[in-house]
Design a protein around this motif. Structure first.
Motif, PDB file in Angstrom:
ATOM      1  N   ARG A  35       5.385  80.357  57.221  1.00  0.00           N
ATOM      2  CA  ARG A  35       4.587  81.539  57.517  1.00  0.00           C
ATOM      3  C   ARG A  35       3.131  81.150  57.712  1.00  0.00           C
ATOM      4  NH1 ARG A  35       7.443  85.457  52.938  1.00  0.00           N
ATOM      5  NH2 ARG A  35       9.109  86.234  54.303  1.00  0.00           N
ATOM      6  N   ALA A  36       2.400  82.008  58.421  1.00  0.00           N
ATOM      7  CA  ALA A  36       0.989  81.715  58.681  1.00  0.00           C
ATOM      8  C   ALA A  36       0.197  83.008  58.781  1.00  0.00           C
ATOM      9  CB  ALA A  36       0.830  80.908  59.970  1.00  0.00           C
ATOM     10  N   VAL A  37      -1.079  82.914  58.396  1.00  0.00           N
ATOM     11  CA  VAL A  37      -2.020  84.012  58.569  1.00  0.00           C
ATOM     12  C   VAL A  37      -3.124  83.525  59.508  1.00  0.00           C
ATOM     13  CG1 VAL A  37      -3.640  85.580  57.453  1.00  0.00           C
ATOM     14  CG2 VAL A  37      -1.497  84.942  56.296  1.00  0.00           C
ATOM     15  N   ILE A  38      -3.255  84.196  60.638  1.00  0.00           N
ATOM     16  CA  ILE A  38      -4.170  83.774  61.695  1.00  0.00           C
ATOM     17  C   ILE A  38      -5.445  84.589  61.601  1.00  0.00           C
ATOM     18  CG2 ILE A  38      -4.438  83.521  64.190  1.00  0.00           C
ATOM     19  CD1 ILE A  38      -1.106  83.963  63.889  1.00  0.00           C
ATOM     20  N   VAL A  39      -6.571  83.903  61.555  1.00  0.00           N
ATOM     21  CA  VAL A  39      -7.879  84.538  61.443  1.00  0.00           C
ATOM     22  C   VAL A  39      -8.609  84.367  62.769  1.00  0.00           C
ATOM     23  CG1 VAL A  39     -10.048  84.591  60.160  1.00  0.00           C
ATOM     24  CG2 VAL A  39      -7.907  83.992  58.977  1.00  0.00           C
ATOM     25  N   THR A  40      -9.072  85.464  63.354  1.00  0.00           N
ATOM     26  CA  THR A  40      -9.745  85.406  64.652  1.00  0.00           C
ATOM     27  C   THR A  40     -10.965  84.493  64.589  1.00  0.00           C
ATOM     28  OG1 THR A  40      -8.998  87.628  65.270  1.00  0.00           O
ATOM     29  CG2 THR A  40     -10.933  86.757  66.419  1.00  0.00           C
ATOM     30  N   PRO A  41     -11.056  83.473  65.458  1.00  0.00           N
ATOM     31  CA  PRO A  41     -12.193  82.551  65.445  1.00  0.00           C
ATOM     32  C   PRO A  41     -13.479  83.214  65.930  1.00  0.00           C
ATOM     33  CG  PRO A  41     -10.288  81.581  66.560  1.00  0.00           C
ATOM     34  CD  PRO A  41     -10.014  83.038  66.405  1.00  0.00           C
ATOM     35  N   ARG A  42     -14.589  82.594  65.565  1.00  0.00           N
ATOM     36  CA  ARG A  42     -15.911  83.141  65.870  1.00  0.00           C
ATOM     37  C   ARG A  42     -16.148  83.319  67.361  1.00  0.00           C
ATOM     38  NH1 ARG A  42     -20.585  80.186  66.559  1.00  0.00           N
ATOM     39  NH2 ARG A  42     -19.663  78.365  65.559  1.00  0.00           N
ATOM     40  N   ILE A  43     -15.626  82.398  68.195  1.00  0.00           N
ATOM     41  CA  ILE A  43     -15.945  82.479  69.624  1.00  0.00           C
ATOM     42  C   ILE A  43     -15.390  83.732  70.289  1.00  0.00           C
ATOM     43  CG2 ILE A  43     -16.011  79.967  69.850  1.00  0.00           C
ATOM     44  CD1 ILE A  43     -13.357  80.314  71.514  1.00  0.00           C
ATOM     45  N   TYR A  44     -14.431  84.406  69.634  1.00  0.00           N
ATOM     46  CA  TYR A  44     -13.835  85.597  70.230  1.00  0.00           C
ATOM     47  C   TYR A  44     -14.565  86.879  69.846  1.00  0.00           C
ATOM     48  CZ  TYR A  44      -9.969  82.661  71.746  1.00  0.00           C
ATOM     49  OH  TYR A  44      -9.208  81.684  72.353  1.00  0.00           O
ATOM     50  N   GLY A  45     -15.574  86.791  69.001  1.00  0.00           N
ATOM     51  CA  GLY A  45     -16.296  87.988  68.612  1.00  0.00           C
ATOM     52  C   GLY A  45     -15.363  89.015  67.996  1.00  0.00           C
ATOM     53  N   THR A  46     -15.362  90.237  68.550  1.00  0.00           N
ATOM     54  CA  THR A  46     -14.488  91.295  68.053  1.00  0.00           C
ATOM     55  C   THR A  46     -13.260  91.502  68.945  1.00  0.00           C
ATOM     56  OG1 THR A  46     -15.784  92.991  69.197  1.00  0.00           O
ATOM     57  CG2 THR A  46     -16.376  92.504  66.908  1.00  0.00           C
ATOM     58  N   ASP A  47     -12.978  90.533  69.813  1.00  0.00           N
ATOM     59  CA  ASP A  47     -11.774  90.575  70.644  1.00  0.00           C
ATOM     60  C   ASP A  47     -10.664  89.838  69.902  1.00  0.00           C
ATOM     61  OD1 ASP A  47      -9.752  90.428  72.490  1.00  0.00           O
ATOM     62  OD2 ASP A  47     -10.976  89.571  74.091  1.00  0.00           O
ATOM     63  N   ASN A  48      -9.698  90.572  69.403  1.00  0.00           N
ATOM     64  CA  ASN A  48      -8.647  89.997  68.563  1.00  0.00           C
ATOM     65  C   ASN A  48      -7.327  89.780  69.299  1.00  0.00           C
ATOM     66  OD1 ASN A  48     -10.029  90.157  65.764  1.00  0.00           O
ATOM     67  ND2 ASN A  48     -10.373  92.180  66.662  1.00  0.00           N
ATOM     68  N   ALA A  49      -7.385  89.811  70.641  1.00  0.00           N
ATOM     69  CA  ALA A  49      -6.161  89.677  71.428  1.00  0.00           C
ATOM     70  C   ALA A  49      -5.463  88.346  71.179  1.00  0.00           C
ATOM     71  CB  ALA A  49      -6.472  89.844  72.920  1.00  0.00           C
ATOM     72  N   VAL A  50      -6.235  87.259  71.011  1.00  0.00           N
ATOM     73  CA  VAL A  50      -5.624  85.948  70.793  1.00  0.00           C
ATOM     74  C   VAL A  50      -4.842  85.920  69.494  1.00  0.00           C
ATOM     75  CG1 VAL A  50      -7.657  84.952  69.646  1.00  0.00           C
ATOM     76  CG2 VAL A  50      -6.048  83.459  70.839  1.00  0.00           C
ATOM     77  N   THR A  51      -5.356  86.600  68.482  1.00  0.00           N
ATOM     78  CA  THR A  51      -4.685  86.626  67.186  1.00  0.00           C
ATOM     79  C   THR A  51      -3.412  87.458  67.240  1.00  0.00           C
ATOM     80  OG1 THR A  51      -6.762  86.265  66.009  1.00  0.00           O
ATOM     81  CG2 THR A  51      -4.985  87.285  64.762  1.00  0.00           C
ATOM     82  N   VAL A  52      -3.491  88.619  67.850  1.00  0.00           N
ATOM     83  CA  VAL A  52      -2.309  89.472  67.967  1.00  0.00           C
ATOM     84  C   VAL A  52      -1.225  88.776  68.796  1.00  0.00           C
ATOM     85  CG1 VAL A  52      -1.443  91.666  68.854  1.00  0.00           C
ATOM     86  CG2 VAL A  52      -3.620  91.586  67.633  1.00  0.00           C
ATOM     87  N   ASP A  53      -1.641  88.079  69.853  1.00  0.00           N
ATOM     88  CA  ASP A  53      -0.661  87.360  70.668  1.00  0.00           C
ATOM     89  C   ASP A  53      -0.020  86.221  69.884  1.00  0.00           C
ATOM     90  OD1 ASP A  53       0.456  86.844  73.492  1.00  0.00           O
ATOM     91  OD2 ASP A  53      -0.362  84.879  72.928  1.00  0.00           O
ATOM     92  N   ALA A  54      -0.799  85.536  69.058  1.00  0.00           N
ATOM     93  CA  ALA A  54      -0.236  84.447  68.247  1.00  0.00           C
ATOM     94  C   ALA A  54       0.772  84.982  67.241  1.00  0.00           C
ATOM     95  CB  ALA A  54      -1.359  83.702  67.537  1.00  0.00           C
ATOM     96  N   ILE A  55       0.482  86.135  66.655  1.00  0.00           N
ATOM     97  CA  ILE A  55       1.447  86.764  65.742  1.00  0.00           C
ATOM     98  C   ILE A  55       2.741  87.058  66.488  1.00  0.00           C
ATOM     99  CG2 ILE A  55       1.916  88.802  64.334  1.00  0.00           C
ATOM    100  CD1 ILE A  55      -1.151  88.949  63.841  1.00  0.00           C
TER     101      ILE A  55
END
Length: 273
Positions: free
Chosen positions: A47-67
């Protein structure tokens, strides 16, 4: 199932843009879901918990896609948001596996959020059962202890609450965070030993061991472990298997390690046992 409770995903499909910089500044290659699956296989975590990186600001699409790629049964996320986020977006993020929001404020440089945003957002997310994840310095924890006492949701303190090497558990932040944890209001991530170590990689960050053990002795039921992959702060990359092995130095008891890797993250992030 064992959980790596702190990673970051960078994906060229979501290039990101750091505040004040253009394009994909700060992007990390070979840090997408496929690359993390290889790390995960080596560590033996599921299992993993993905934290949105700083370069994405408040755009969390990369995190939701990784989930989505890892599967909702095996992944959760922590987003970065501003108080103007809509209820509709919050509901969508919740459906996508987000379970907390992060405030990276240990340095003002490139910060996407502010201390003034913490309390308003905490009230917005409390009804969803989310937490606030706080990457603050120990001094900031002390300075904002009244704010922490008012928050209506759970708190997660990044990277051992960033206790300074010189004072360690004698710093006032240790007592503040410990009291919150003992009251069932806070969690601490055993992660990022290199962030405060003077001993460094060659010594396996041995000078962090006393502080990590202090957390294990004080509140083992309120700890989770994270690799902090892909270690964007480090010139000399640590081996993730070695970082997981460090947990055996910090928590020699098998039952305690199992709690930190399995039961605690299941409770905090809502995984099935």
């Amino acid at each position: 199932m064992q959980c790596d409770s702190h990673i970051h995903i960078y994906d060229r499909a979501f290039p990101g843009s750091q505040p004040g910089q253009g394009g994909a500044a700060g992007f990390v290659d070979h840090a997408d879901v496929a690359a993390y699956r290889e790390v995960q296989a080596r560590m033996g975590t599921q299992r993993a918990v993905i934290v949105t990186p700083r370069i994405y600001g408040t755009d969390n699409a990369v995190t939701v896609d990784a989930i989505r790629q890892l599967g909702i049964d095996h992944a959760r996320g922590v987003a970065v948001l501003h108080p103007d986020v809509s209820d509709t977006e919050l509901d969508a993020l919740n459906e996508g596996g987000i379970r907390g929001i992060r405030f990276t404020l240990y340095t003002a440089k490139h910060a996407a959020v502010s201390f003034e945003m913490v309390e308003p957002l905490a009230h917005r997310i409390a009804e969803l059962g989310w937490h606030v994840q706080l990457h603050w310095t120990a001094e900031q924890v002390v300075e904002h202890r009244a704010l922490l006492a008012r928050l209506p949701c759970a708190m997660v303190f990044d990277h051992r609450a960033r206790l300074p090497l010189q004072t360690g558990t004698h710093h006032a932040a240790f007592g503040i965070v410990r009291e919150l944890a003992e009251a069932g209001r806070a969690w601490i991530k055993l992660s990022g030993p290199y962030l405060d170590s003077a001993a460094g990689l060659a010594a396996r960050y041995a000078d962090i061991t006393p502080m990590a053990r202090a957390w294990v002795d004080a509140v083992p039921e309120r700890l989770v472990w994270g690799s902090d992959w892909p270690h964007v702060t480090e010139t000399h990359q640590p081996d993730d298997v070695m970082l997981l092995d460090l947990l055996a130095d910090w928590a020699p008891d098998d039952a305690t390690r199992d709690r930190i890797l399995v039961a605690n993250p299941a409770e905090l992030y809502g995984f099935a046992i």
